[in-house]
Design a protein around this motif. Structure first.
Motif, mmCIF file in Angstrom:
data_model
loop_
_atom_site.group_PDB
_atom_site.id
_atom_site.type_symbol
_atom_site.label_atom_id
_atom_site.label_comp_id
_atom_site.label_asym_id
_atom_site.label_seq_id
_atom_site.Cartn_x
_atom_site.Cartn_y
_atom_site.Cartn_z
ATOM 1 N N ASP A 95 0.876 -1.285 -0.025
ATOM 2 C CA ASP A 95 0.114 0.035 -0.058
ATOM 3 C C ASP A 95 0.850 1.075 0.063
ATOM 4 O OD1 ASP A 95 -2.367 -1.406 0.158
ATOM 5 O OD2 ASP A 95 -2.920 -0.947 2.116
ATOM 6 N N ASP A 97 0.245 3.982 1.373
ATOM 7 C CA ASP A 97 0.074 4.734 2.643
ATOM 8 C C ASP A 97 1.020 4.567 3.713
ATOM 9 O OD1 ASP A 97 -1.276 2.591 3.540
ATOM 10 O OD2 ASP A 97 -2.948 3.342 3.740
ATOM 11 N N GLN A 99 1.141 1.903 5.369
ATOM 12 C CA GLN A 99 0.451 1.123 6.646
ATOM 13 C C GLN A 99 1.126 -0.242 6.546
ATOM 14 O OE1 GLN A 99 -3.984 1.790 5.908
ATOM 15 N NE2 GLN A 99 -3.866 1.403 8.205
ATOM 16 N N ARG A 198 0.672 -3.923 11.412
ATOM 17 C CA ARG A 198 0.136 -2.747 10.657
ATOM 18 C C ARG A 198 0.215 -1.413 10.944
ATOM 19 N NH1 ARG A 198 -2.239 -2.587 5.569
ATOM 20 N NH2 ARG A 198 -3.990 -1.405 5.182
ATOM 21 N N ARG A 201 -1.812 4.894 8.947
ATOM 22 C CA ARG A 201 -1.627 5.807 7.708
ATOM 23 C C ARG A 201 -0.739 6.739 7.892
ATOM 24 N NH1 ARG A 201 -3.788 7.389 3.168
ATOM 25 N NH2 ARG A 201 -4.923 5.706 2.113
HETATM 26 MG MG MG Z 1 -4.379 2.013 3.941
#
Ligand code: MG
Ligand code: UDP
Length: 311
Positions: A95, A97, A99, A198, A201
């Protein structure tokens, strides 16, 4: 340019504030492998200037390969384009962002070198997510696990490494409503997981509002099971069964002189219930028919307005 060993794929939809940091962290991690690598950045119809930022990176660094969509096609399609353009022996989906911490890629590469062909990242913890997102995500993974025909490991997203062999096979699967993490399990090969935390953001907001989450879940379920269709049939059997059971009961009660079940209310309830079951079943059927129609049109999965040479 020499063919890279590793390709990193990052789908981007309005991530202007994360792009420089993403590029920096991926460069650091990938340089430490001492192998050639490339970063395929797919611009999925951004409107916040991300497109220019990606173009700029591509102009300054040969290893960055921008793929720019003609409009927004959605996350799963953007990743698919990334898989099509990636040239590496191993391909990592991440991803944009942040994450998915880029550092985890090193753990994945280690497993790949051991001979695993799919290395998925398992979320052991999530940071900075609303309870609603955590709850719905957790429910989603468990529901998908129960009802689909592929055993998709729990709490895994698209953050994963795929061997070239797997990428080539998945490239031949051109279905429109794509659930990539299901597809990458369906193909088989040697699979394993690595755990990771995780992160929150880095910047901006989620591009998966509730509406898109529902669509994503519907795609996942309909792509990998007939469960909803079977449910419609079971509901039919159940309501038919109940009505058959009720007939002798009502007759017996009438003969005994009971006044129960007389009147409009009971009739209305029965009609509305059946009408509801029928409409729901029709809707489920419609979902599948619509998907068939989409496949029959056989349009391209995405349209690029700018892309690097494929070889
Ligand atoms: Mg995300
Ligand atoms: N994304 C995309 N197209 C879309 C929606 C999202 O390319 O239509 C990208 C987004 O930029 C991000 C990734 O897909 O890199 C995951 O999206 P997001 O972080 O919003 O999802 P979440 O992590 O909240 O589930």
């Amino acid at each position: 340019m020499m063919k890279p060993t590793f390709s990193i794929i990052a789908p981007i939809f309005n991530e202007i504030d994360s792009i420089p940091e993403l590029y920096k962290r991926i460069s650091e991690v990938m340089n430490s492998t001492n192998d050639p690598w490339e970063l395929v950045m797919i611009d999925d119809g951004s409107t916040d200037g991300s497109t220019d930022a990606i173009r700029q990176l591509g102009a300054n660094d040969q290893r960055v390969r921008p793929v720019i969509f003609a409009r927004n096609f959605g996350h799963q399609i953007a990743v698919t384009a990334g898989l099509d353009y990636a040239r590496g022996d191993a391909v990592v989906i991440i991803d944009a962002d942040l994450q998915d911490p880029p550092e985890v890629i090193l753990d994945m590469i280690a497993k790949w070198r051991e001979g695993f062909e799919v290395v998925y990242a398992v979320r052991s913890e999530r940071e900075g997510e609303t309870w609603f997102k955590e709850f719905t995500a957790s429910l989603f993974y468990r529901l998908i696990y129960r009802i689909t025909d592929v055993d998709i490991p729990l709490d895994t997203g698209d953050f994963r490494l795929l061997d070239r062999k797997v990428v080539d096979v998945m490239g031949q699967m051109r279905e429109r409503h794509r659930f990539l993490r299901g597809m990458s399990v369906w193909v088989g090969f040697k699979q394993t997981g690595v755990e990771y935390k995780r992160a929150a953001r880095f910047a901006g907001e989620t591009k998966y509002p509730f509406r898109k989450m529902i669509k994503f879940a519907t795609d996942a379920i309909t792509s990998f099971s007939y469960f909803p269709l079977q449910m419609a049939m079971y509901l039919g059997f159940i309501s038919a069964g109940i009505s058959i059971l009720v007939i002798p009961v009502v007759i017996a009660m009438r003969l005994a002189g009971s006044q129960a079940f007389f009147g409009q209310a009971s009739t209305l309830i029965a009609v509305l219930f059946l009408g509801g079951v029928q409409l729901i079943s029709l809707g489920i059927l419609g979902e599948y028919v619509g998907r068939l129609y989409d496949e029959a049109k056989a349009r391209p999965l995405y349209i690029v307005s700018e892309a690097p040479d494929q070889e």
